[in-house]
Design a protein around this motif. Sequence first.
Motif, PDB file in Angstrom:
ATOM      1  N   LEU A 146       0.828  -1.204   0.000  1.00 29.50           N
ATOM      2  CA  LEU A 146       0.000   0.000   0.000  1.00 29.50           C
ATOM      3  C   LEU A 146       0.867   1.261   0.000  1.00 29.50           C
ATOM      4  O   LEU A 146       0.577   2.229  -0.720  1.00 29.50           O
ATOM      5  N   ALA A 147       1.916   1.248   0.786  1.00 29.86           N
ATOM      6  CA  ALA A 147       2.807   2.406   0.841  1.00 29.86           C
ATOM      7  C   ALA A 147       3.400   2.685  -0.537  1.00 29.86           C
ATOM      8  O   ALA A 147       3.550   3.844  -0.944  1.00 29.86           O
ATOM      9  N   GLY A 148       3.710   1.622  -1.263  1.00 30.22           N
ATOM     10  CA  GLY A 148       4.212   1.793  -2.624  1.00 30.22           C
ATOM     11  C   GLY A 148       3.163   2.392  -3.545  1.00 30.22           C
ATOM     12  O   GLY A 148       3.458   3.282  -4.348  1.00 30.22           O
ATOM     13  N   LEU A 149       1.932   1.891  -3.415  1.00 30.46           N
ATOM     14  CA  LEU A 149       0.834   2.429  -4.227  1.00 30.46           C
ATOM     15  C   LEU A 149       0.628   3.909  -3.943  1.00 30.46           C
ATOM     16  O   LEU A 149       0.464   4.712  -4.859  1.00 30.46           O
ATOM     17  N   LEU A 150       0.631   4.246  -2.661  1.00 31.52           N
ATOM     18  CA  LEU A 150       0.412   5.646  -2.280  1.00 31.52           C
ATOM     19  C   LEU A 150       1.540   6.536  -2.788  1.00 31.52           C
ATOM     20  O   LEU A 150       1.302   7.622  -3.311  1.00 31.52           O
ATOM     21  N   ALA A 151       2.763   6.068  -2.629  1.00 33.17           N
ATOM     22  CA  ALA A 151       3.902   6.864  -3.093  1.00 33.17           C
ATOM     23  C   ALA A 151       3.819   7.103  -4.594  1.00 33.17           C
ATOM     24  O   ALA A 151       4.096   8.209  -5.078  1.00 33.17           O
ATOM     25  N   ASP A 152       3.425   6.081  -5.326  1.00 36.96           N
ATOM     26  CA  ASP A 152       3.313   6.223  -6.781  1.00 36.96           C
ATOM     27  C   ASP A 152       2.296   7.282  -7.172  1.00 36.96           C
ATOM     28  O   ASP A 152       2.364   7.857  -8.263  1.00 36.96           O
TER      29      ASP A 152
ATOM     30  N   TYR B 168       1.526  10.340  -2.676  1.00 43.20           N
ATOM     31  CA  TYR B 168       1.295  10.339  -1.228  1.00 43.20           C
ATOM     32  C   TYR B 168       2.401   9.522  -0.553  1.00 43.20           C
ATOM     33  O   TYR B 168       2.171   8.394  -0.111  1.00 43.20           O
ATOM     34  N   PRO B 169       3.601  10.058  -0.522  1.00 42.06           N
ATOM     35  CA  PRO B 169       4.722   9.272   0.022  1.00 42.06           C
ATOM     36  C   PRO B 169       4.573   8.981   1.508  1.00 42.06           C
ATOM     37  O   PRO B 169       4.208   9.857   2.283  1.00 42.06           O
ATOM     38  N   VAL B 170       4.818   7.743   1.869  1.00 39.99           N
ATOM     39  CA  VAL B 170       4.781   7.327   3.270  1.00 39.99           C
ATOM     40  C   VAL B 170       6.083   6.590   3.542  1.00 39.99           C
ATOM     41  O   VAL B 170       6.375   5.591   2.880  1.00 39.99           O
ATOM     42  N   THR B 171       6.859   7.094   4.472  1.00 40.53           N
ATOM     43  CA  THR B 171       8.129   6.455   4.795  1.00 40.53           C
ATOM     44  C   THR B 171       7.933   5.565   6.014  1.00 40.53           C
ATOM     45  O   THR B 171       7.646   6.052   7.116  1.00 40.53           O
ATOM     46  N   LEU B 172       8.076   4.265   5.818  1.00 38.84           N
ATOM     47  CA  LEU B 172       7.796   3.304   6.884  1.00 38.84           C
ATOM     48  C   LEU B 172       8.901   2.263   6.970  1.00 38.84           C
ATOM     49  O   LEU B 172       9.613   2.014   5.992  1.00 38.84           O
ATOM     50  N   ASP B 173       9.023   1.642   8.128  1.00 37.13           N
ATOM     51  CA  ASP B 173       9.880   0.473   8.286  1.00 37.13           C
ATOM     52  C   ASP B 173       8.980  -0.761   8.316  1.00 37.13           C
ATOM     53  O   ASP B 173       7.891  -0.726   8.898  1.00 37.13           O
TER      54      ASP B 173
ATOM     55  N   MET C 236       5.482  -3.502  17.892  1.00 38.59           N
ATOM     56  CA  MET C 236       4.024  -3.449  17.723  1.00 38.59           C
ATOM     57  C   MET C 236       3.519  -2.015  17.599  1.00 38.59           C
ATOM     58  O   MET C 236       2.528  -1.754  16.919  1.00 38.59           O
ATOM     59  N   VAL C 237       4.226  -1.092  18.243  1.00 35.94           N
ATOM     60  CA  VAL C 237       3.889   0.325  18.051  1.00 35.94           C
ATOM     61  C   VAL C 237       4.132   0.708  16.601  1.00 35.94           C
ATOM     62  O   VAL C 237       3.300   1.331  15.938  1.00 35.94           O
ATOM     63  N   ARG C 238       5.302   0.308  16.094  1.00 36.95           N
ATOM     64  CA  ARG C 238       5.623   0.581  14.682  1.00 36.95           C
ATOM     65  C   ARG C 238       4.613  -0.064  13.753  1.00 36.95           C
ATOM     66  O   ARG C 238       4.148   0.557  12.789  1.00 36.95           O
ATOM     67  N   TYR C 239       4.249  -1.293  14.053  1.00 36.60           N
ATOM     68  CA  TYR C 239       3.299  -2.076  13.246  1.00 36.60           C
ATOM     69  C   TYR C 239       1.981  -1.319  13.063  1.00 36.60           C
ATOM     70  O   TYR C 239       1.487  -1.147  11.944  1.00 36.60           O
ATOM     71  N   LEU C 240       1.438  -0.842  14.158  1.00 40.43           N
ATOM     72  CA  LEU C 240       0.159  -0.131  14.097  1.00 40.43           C
ATOM     73  C   LEU C 240       0.340   1.280  13.551  1.00 40.43           C
ATOM     74  O   LEU C 240      -0.509   1.778  12.788  1.00 40.43           O
ATOM     75  N   GLU C 241       1.443   1.925  13.905  1.00 44.88           N
ATOM     76  CA  GLU C 241       1.701   3.282  13.410  1.00 44.88           C
ATOM     77  C   GLU C 241       1.829   3.288  11.888  1.00 44.88           C
ATOM     78  O   GLU C 241       1.469   4.274  11.241  1.00 44.88           O
ATOM     79  N   ASN C 242       2.355   2.221  11.332  1.00 50.48           N
ATOM     80  CA  ASN C 242       2.455   2.139   9.866  1.00 50.48           C
ATOM     81  C   ASN C 242       1.085   2.319   9.224  1.00 50.48           C
ATOM     82  O   ASN C 242       0.927   3.056   8.251  1.00 50.48           O
TER      83      ASN C 242
END
Lengths: 141, 120
Positions: free
Chosen positions: A37-43, A46-51, A67-73
């Motif tokens: 999804l992050a790739g779709l949005l960036a394309d 709507y860039p989203v920088t995530l780990d 788990m914080v990162r997981y949900l924050e993504n």
Amino acid sequence: MFDLITDRERSDVDNDTAKGSYNYTDLNRVESAVQELAGLLADQGYPVTLDFKTDWTRTDFPTESQMVRYLENVKKCVSQYTKIPGSTTLPESMQDINWQKANTIEQTLMDLQLLTNNMKSTYRYSGTFYAGHSGLRGYCL
Amino acid sequence: MIDIKDLVPIDEEKLYRYEKVNPDGTGKGEYVYLKYAPGELAQEPTAVNRRLLMAMQGFLGQTTVFNPDGSITETNQDGDAKVTVFNSDGSITETFTSGTMGITKTTTFNVDGSISEVIS
């Protein structure tokens, strides 16, 4: 469309079905979907920088920060893009995750994919309209 | 800067919906479903969307290299490149290349103080 699980029910928990527990397969499925999804949005601008971590195994024990990162993504994808008005709010944290919250996380990703696809379907393209023109999509003189 | 917001429909069954209207523009509550159908395309068209319009405001990933010969190469995240050459006569040549396509702008500072920009 993403192959996600959004139909968990109380009976899944009571009967200990595969959908009734939250484990590494759920983490991998969600993280992979978020990554795509992050790739779709960036394309689409709507860039989203995530780990990401998409290789969870049965023996992994996720830390609180993971788990914080997981949900924050997922939350970052929503905040960077949009959401369906009135849709269920994402859980505050992964503490005490239950079947409803698990459904909400994956339904949110499904919603974002739907919205992205809908948006792309309504794009207008260079050369097919003029500034100030309000007629049919694609019409030009 | 202007924040560009795309149209994001919620209902996928209304993406191609148009409403019939009266001559004064008021809606009739009747709908038709239409889709632009130009047939096979010779090239991938550019969508006029947030990505494009934000890029036009400078928000597109880019790498800039200052070359030993004094020219500057700017390569964007799509792989398109603009090379700026400062010519010995004082003019500037900017060449943008995308795949096999290219467009060049030559900027000349004239003796009368005016500036000429020629596209080729």
